[in-house]
Design a protein around this motif. Structure first.
Motif, mmCIF file in Angstrom:
data_model
loop_
_atom_site.group_PDB
_atom_site.id
_atom_site.type_symbol
_atom_site.label_atom_id
_atom_site.label_comp_id
_atom_site.label_asym_id
_atom_site.label_seq_id
_atom_site.Cartn_x
_atom_site.Cartn_y
_atom_site.Cartn_z
ATOM 1 N N TYR A 91 0.838 -1.200 0.000
ATOM 2 C CA TYR A 91 0.000 0.000 0.000
ATOM 3 C C TYR A 91 0.867 1.242 0.000
ATOM 4 O O TYR A 91 1.853 1.335 0.759
ATOM 5 C CB TYR A 91 -0.912 0.024 1.232
ATOM 6 N N GLU A 125 -10.865 -3.307 -0.745
ATOM 7 C CA GLU A 125 -9.446 -3.026 -0.553
ATOM 8 C C GLU A 125 -9.209 -1.531 -0.736
ATOM 9 O O GLU A 125 -9.753 -0.920 -1.645
ATOM 10 C CB GLU A 125 -8.647 -3.809 -1.612
ATOM 11 N N HIS A 129 -3.630 0.201 -2.885
ATOM 12 C CA HIS A 129 -2.966 -1.094 -3.076
ATOM 13 C C HIS A 129 -2.272 -1.053 -4.435
ATOM 14 O O HIS A 129 -2.821 -0.565 -5.419
ATOM 15 C CB HIS A 129 -4.005 -2.217 -3.041
#
Length: 203
Positions: A91, A125, A129
């Motif tokens: 990330y 998510e 990412h």
């Protein structure tokens, strides 16, 4: 992909840009989930020349040929999921601040909104990412999104969200203790990010 946009009219792009988009898409796919048996078979057929990118491609092909999906899934889970967390956290916020869900994520969301790139409702998510960022870069290059796909637009996104940390992540992946199949993935990503950095630097 983690993001979608209104369907755009097909746009012709150069072979070079098509190849760049395919590299981004491949990296995004490999970081988003364990490789399927079909993907492993496809990777095993990769060809490469004597350039750094070609050597990395050949090494990935060799590993893909002798990796089964079950082993690849275990490796993926160890690297990126883990019991509490994986060996690596791909990330932008974590690499740039040491914490998840920080300023880099907020800046990315502002940029995506300005570009008309909307998150899918079924994706939970965080958008920073690396798999998502690679897939977005592929989409910008191919004209999938409403924003400009020219080099200025590509460079702005790359400089803002990838240039400061993606190569470091791929270097960490290349050297990760749990990496076997993902070692050449790290090499491929590291070399490709260096090529992109150099190319954008002369724009």
């Amino acid at each position: 992909m983690a993001h979608t946009a209104e369907i755009q009219c097909p746009r012709s792009i150069s072979e070079e840009d098509r190849a760049r988009a395919q590299f981004y898409q491949l990296l995004g796919t490999l970081l988003s989930a364990p490789p399927s048996s079909e993907l492993l078979r496809g990777l095993a057929s990769l060809q490469g020349d004597e350039t750094l990118l070609g050597v990395a491609s050949r090494n990935l092909a060799a590993l893909a040929e002798r990796t089964n999906p079950q082993d690849a899934e275990r490796e993926y889970n160890t690297l990126f999921i883990g019991v509490s967390r994986g060996e690596l956290l791909p990330y932008a916020s974590y690499y740039l601040t040491g914490f998840l869900n920080e300023k880099p994520l907020a800046e990315l969301r502002t940029d995506l909104m300005a570009r008309g790139i909307k998150p899918r409702s079924n994706v939970h998510e965080p958008e920073d990412h690396l798999s998502t960022l690679c897939e977005i870069m592929a989409g910008i290059i191919t004209g999938e999104f409403p924003c400009d796909r020219n080099l200025i637009s590509q460079k702005a996104f790359f400089d803002a969200h990838l240039a400061k940390w993606a190569a470091l992540f791929f270097t960490d992946l290349e050297k990760a203790q749990s990496a076997v199949f993902y070692t050449p993935v790290g090499s491929l990503g590291r070399v490709f990010m260096a090529i992109e950095t150099d190319a954008f630097a002369i724009q």
